[in-house]
Motif scaffolding. Sequence first.
Motif, PDB file in Angstrom:
ATOM      1  N   PHE A 214      -8.516  29.270 -52.780  1.00  0.00           N
ATOM      2  CA  PHE A 214      -9.021  28.257 -53.707  1.00  0.00           C
ATOM      3  C   PHE A 214      -7.868  27.597 -54.468  1.00  0.00           C
ATOM      4  O   PHE A 214      -7.841  26.364 -54.616  1.00  0.00           O
ATOM      5  N   LEU A 215      -6.920  28.394 -54.936  1.00  0.00           N
ATOM      6  CA  LEU A 215      -5.763  27.822 -55.634  1.00  0.00           C
ATOM      7  C   LEU A 215      -4.964  26.915 -54.700  1.00  0.00           C
ATOM      8  O   LEU A 215      -4.487  25.845 -55.109  1.00  0.00           O
ATOM      9  N   GLY A 216      -4.833  27.337 -53.444  1.00  0.00           N
ATOM     10  CA  GLY A 216      -4.144  26.492 -52.471  1.00  0.00           C
ATOM     11  C   GLY A 216      -4.876  25.189 -52.241  1.00  0.00           C
ATOM     12  O   GLY A 216      -4.253  24.117 -52.132  1.00  0.00           O
ATOM     13  N   PHE A 217      -6.201  25.255 -52.192  1.00  0.00           N
ATOM     14  CA  PHE A 217      -6.989  24.048 -51.971  1.00  0.00           C
ATOM     15  C   PHE A 217      -6.914  23.117 -53.186  1.00  0.00           C
ATOM     16  O   PHE A 217      -6.871  21.887 -53.035  1.00  0.00           O
ATOM     17  N   CYS A 218      -6.881  23.692 -54.389  1.00  0.00           N
ATOM     18  CA  CYS A 218      -6.683  22.877 -55.592  1.00  0.00           C
ATOM     19  C   CYS A 218      -5.326  22.179 -55.547  1.00  0.00           C
ATOM     20  O   CYS A 218      -5.194  21.014 -55.961  1.00  0.00           O
ATOM     21  N   THR A 219      -4.316  22.882 -55.041  1.00  0.00           N
ATOM     22  CA  THR A 219      -2.985  22.277 -54.889  1.00  0.00           C
ATOM     23  C   THR A 219      -3.031  21.118 -53.903  1.00  0.00           C
ATOM     24  O   THR A 219      -2.412  20.064 -54.124  1.00  0.00           O
ATOM     25  N   VAL A 220      -3.786  21.286 -52.819  1.00  0.00           N
ATOM     26  CA  VAL A 220      -3.959  20.199 -51.851  1.00  0.00           C
ATOM     27  C   VAL A 220      -4.575  18.977 -52.530  1.00  0.00           C
ATOM     28  O   VAL A 220      -4.103  17.843 -52.352  1.00  0.00           O
ATOM     29  N   GLY A 221      -5.638  19.197 -53.314  1.00  0.00           N
ATOM     30  CA  GLY A 221      -6.280  18.083 -54.007  1.00  0.00           C
ATOM     31  C   GLY A 221      -5.341  17.393 -54.967  1.00  0.00           C
ATOM     32  O   GLY A 221      -5.286  16.159 -55.041  1.00  0.00           O
ATOM     33  N   CYS A 222      -4.575  18.179 -55.723  1.00  0.00           N
ATOM     34  CA  CYS A 222      -3.633  17.614 -56.695  1.00  0.00           C
ATOM     35  C   CYS A 222      -2.578  16.760 -55.998  1.00  0.00           C
ATOM     36  O   CYS A 222      -2.351  15.602 -56.360  1.00  0.00           O
TER      37      CYS A 222
ATOM     38  N   ALA B 110     -14.350  17.815 -49.877  1.00  0.00           N
ATOM     39  CA  ALA B 110     -13.679  18.809 -50.712  1.00  0.00           C
ATOM     40  C   ALA B 110     -14.659  19.414 -51.713  1.00  0.00           C
ATOM     41  O   ALA B 110     -14.677  20.641 -51.923  1.00  0.00           O
ATOM     42  N   LEU B 111     -15.482  18.577 -52.339  1.00  0.00           N
ATOM     43  CA  LEU B 111     -16.477  19.089 -53.287  1.00  0.00           C
ATOM     44  C   LEU B 111     -17.482  19.993 -52.591  1.00  0.00           C
ATOM     45  O   LEU B 111     -17.870  21.043 -53.121  1.00  0.00           O
ATOM     46  N   ALA B 112     -17.917  19.592 -51.388  1.00  0.00           N
ATOM     47  CA  ALA B 112     -18.858  20.423 -50.633  1.00  0.00           C
ATOM     48  C   ALA B 112     -18.220  21.758 -50.269  1.00  0.00           C
ATOM     49  O   ALA B 112     -18.871  22.811 -50.309  1.00  0.00           O
TER      50      ALA B 112
END
Length: 399
Positions: free
Chosen positions: A7-15, A115-117
Amino acid sequence: MSRTLIFLGFCTVGCLSFVSYNLVRMPALAPFAESLGAGPTSVGIVVAASTLTGVMLKLPVGALSDLVSRRKLMLLSMAAFAGPPFLYPILSSVEVLIGLRVVHGLATAIFTPLALATVASMYPIQRGAALGWYTSAAQGGALLGPLLGGWLVDHGGFATTFTVAGWIGLLALGCYLLVLRGLTENESSFSSSRRMSEVMGEVVQGVKGILRHTAMLAASLAEAAKMVANGTLMAFLPLYLVSIGLTLTEGGILFAIQGVFSFLAKPLMGRLSDRMGRRPLIPVGLLLCGGSLAVIPHMMDFSSLMWLAASFGLGEAIVTASSAALIADLSHSHNIGAGMGLRGTIMDMGHAVGPLLAGVLVALLGYQGAFGLISGLQIAAAGFFMVVTLRRVYEQVAH
């Protein structure tokens, strides 16, 4: 890899993705279009082109992601983040720039609802908090992009700015590849034995089903109303400030306050919605946005405007964190992508309409009248949301 690390990695992707995207969009895009010979109308078309892609594609792409591999579709969007920035420096005509903006718009049109899904599927219990953290990370990137972009344009020019955006997009793609296998996949997956016409037929049915879901529509319209207000501020707050003798630097500070408050509040508001429920919070957020917007043109001192900017940012955070989680709650596992796509499409419509509507109203009624009427739209959206969702509660009790 643990779910938390993924999840933290995916948040980094979004950022990183939104740092790259907004590096191109703000503030470099408009002056770059002018440097190619674009007039005011053409500049508006250039800026709006990518939003139009979102309006047209977010809902059908979200529905498609419920039928095929969501992870693979997001991989396509990551390529759309990383590739187009490298092409901007070699453009020589406005027409080609508009076409490239449409292609670049595929990045957010595909990635945002999916991403939200994905986040909603990863955390079915703590959905509000997870979506709050993810949207905060994405917004952090969206805030950092223009700050870095402005500095790069001033010190390195357009070509350097776009090239850096491309490299950051590639970094986001690399991070996505690292977390790809750990992401929650939708239950339905594409089978090569199925005809594309069958898949498209199911996409159409999924879209029709989502459009008949009144509670999802109400939540999406709440987001759209907020985006109308947001677009109004983006377009006309700077002009109002100049008209009362303040500076554009002070306007930048106000937008920064709004963004920082929204950024910090989203995880907290998402967690609060997990505990209190989504339904009570969304109208509160709309009323905060509407009340702040209505009061702004009556204030002439900077300190009061700072408080109003903070209030609007808080309202924005409440609506965004709660509405995304509510739509995920209302969705089934087979149509959560379509639900997020509906939200994204209607949000983009609101974002596009806001400056246009505000421009007409400011010309006719001035700042106080225009901001007041758009504030009333927030109140109307809050009332509509309460009526629709209350009826749904009664129907569930009756059954």
